[in-house]
Design a protein around this motif. Structure first.
Motif, short mmCIF file in Angstrom:
data_model
loop_
_atom_site.label_atom_id
_atom_site.label_comp_id
_atom_site.label_asym_id
_atom_site.label_seq_id
_atom_site.Cartn_x
_atom_site.Cartn_y
_atom_site.Cartn_z
N PHE A 193 0.86 -1.18 0.00
CA PHE A 193 0.00 0.00 0.00
C PHE A 193 0.90 1.23 0.00
O PHE A 193 1.68 1.42 0.94
N LEU A 194 0.83 2.02 -1.06
CA LEU A 194 1.64 3.23 -1.18
C LEU A 194 0.73 4.45 -1.16
O LEU A 194 -0.28 4.49 -1.85
N ARG A 215 5.72 14.35 -5.07
CA ARG A 215 5.51 13.88 -6.44
C ARG A 215 4.10 14.24 -6.93
O ARG A 215 3.51 13.51 -7.72
N GLY A 216 3.57 15.32 -6.40
CA GLY A 216 2.24 15.76 -6.82
C GLY A 216 1.14 14.81 -6.40
O GLY A 216 0.10 14.74 -7.07
N GLY A 217 1.35 14.06 -5.33
CA GLY A 217 0.32 13.15 -4.85
C GLY A 217 0.30 11.80 -5.55
O GLY A 217 -0.59 10.99 -5.31
N ARG A 218 1.27 11.54 -6.41
CA ARG A 218 1.35 10.24 -7.08
C ARG A 218 2.28 9.32 -6.30
O ARG A 218 3.27 9.76 -5.73
N MET A 219 1.94 8.03 -6.27
CA MET A 219 2.81 7.09 -5.58
C MET A 219 4.15 6.98 -6.31
O MET A 219 4.22 7.13 -7.53
N ASP A 220 5.19 6.71 -5.55
CA ASP A 220 6.54 6.58 -6.10
C ASP A 220 6.85 5.10 -6.29
O ASP A 220 7.54 4.48 -5.48
N PHE A 221 6.32 4.53 -7.36
CA PHE A 221 6.53 3.10 -7.64
C PHE A 221 8.01 2.81 -7.88
O PHE A 221 8.53 1.80 -7.42
N VAL A 266 0.54 -4.02 -5.85
CA VAL A 266 0.92 -2.70 -5.36
C VAL A 266 -0.22 -1.76 -5.70
O VAL A 266 -0.68 -1.74 -6.84
N MET A 267 -0.68 -1.02 -4.70
CA MET A 267 -1.78 -0.10 -4.95
C MET A 267 -1.55 1.22 -4.25
O MET A 267 -0.90 1.26 -3.20
N GLN A 268 -2.05 2.27 -4.85
CA GLN A 268 -2.01 3.57 -4.18
C GLN A 268 -3.28 3.69 -3.35
O GLN A 268 -4.38 3.38 -3.81
N VAL A 269 -3.08 4.13 -2.11
CA VAL A 269 -4.20 4.34 -1.20
C VAL A 269 -4.28 5.81 -0.82
O VAL A 269 -3.29 6.54 -0.94
N VAL A 314 4.23 4.02 3.18
CA VAL A 314 4.29 2.60 2.80
C VAL A 314 3.76 1.72 3.92
O VAL A 314 4.08 1.94 5.09
N GLU A 315 2.98 0.71 3.55
CA GLU A 315 2.63 -0.40 4.43
C GLU A 315 2.68 -1.66 3.59
O GLU A 315 2.20 -1.66 2.44
#
Length: 162
Positions: A102-103, A109-115, A139-142, A152-153
């Motif tokens: 969970f990212l 990064r403008g609210g985007r997850m950092d994959f 992997v999902m953005q929460v 991160v979790e």
């Protein structure tokens, strides 16, 4: 005599090496498994979600800095914590068969997850020459985690041999 030698060999081989089947993604070097088969008789061990360890006691507890900073650093801390939890259970990262990540979107990064940052830390533990076993993974953005400083979790499931 041949049956006895075969049985002795099977008993001497670790259960994971002979029983868990990890299917790679066809025509890909991406470091996750497409599927993992765990046969009956092995024990599944499910770890609760792990979050980053506190890295900076001077920083506000709700700041990403308090928990290691960016997604890459926080992921590295989470994976070290998972590794320690597995070790206490006589397991290793090589025993992990499933992972859910969970990212949170990184404000930097403008609210985007950092994959990419997540993957940098992940690749230090999975798909290496020292630890080639790959889990299946999501992997999902929460929208957020319990503490707004956590980016991160990670939850994992591992397999214990007979």
């Amino acid at each position: 005599m041949t049956r006895f030698l075969l049985l002795a060999t099977l008993l001497a081989t670790p259960a994971l090496a002979q029983d868990v089947t990890r299917h790679r993604i066809p025509n890909s070097d991406f470091p996750i498994a497409a599927a993992v088969e765990v046969p009956a008789g092995l024990t599944m061990v499910h770890l609760s979600g792990a979050v980053p360890p506190r890295a900076d006691r001077e920083a506000s507890a709700t700041s990403p800095t308090a928990w290691g900073g960016d997604t890459r650093a926080q992921t590295a801390g989470v994976l070290r914590s998972i590794e320690a939890s597995l070790r206490r259970l006589d397991l290793t990262m090589g025993d992990v068969v499933r992972m859910q990540v969970f990212l949170v979107g990184d404000p930097a990064r403008g609210g985007r997850m950092d994959f990419d940052g997540f993957m940098e830390a992940y690749r230090e533990h999975f798909g290496t020459p020292a630890q080639p076993n790959l889990p299946v993974r999501s992997v999902m953005q929460v929208a957020g985690l319990v503490n707004p400083g956590w980016l991160v979790e990670i939850e994992v499931s591992a397999v214990r041999g007979r």
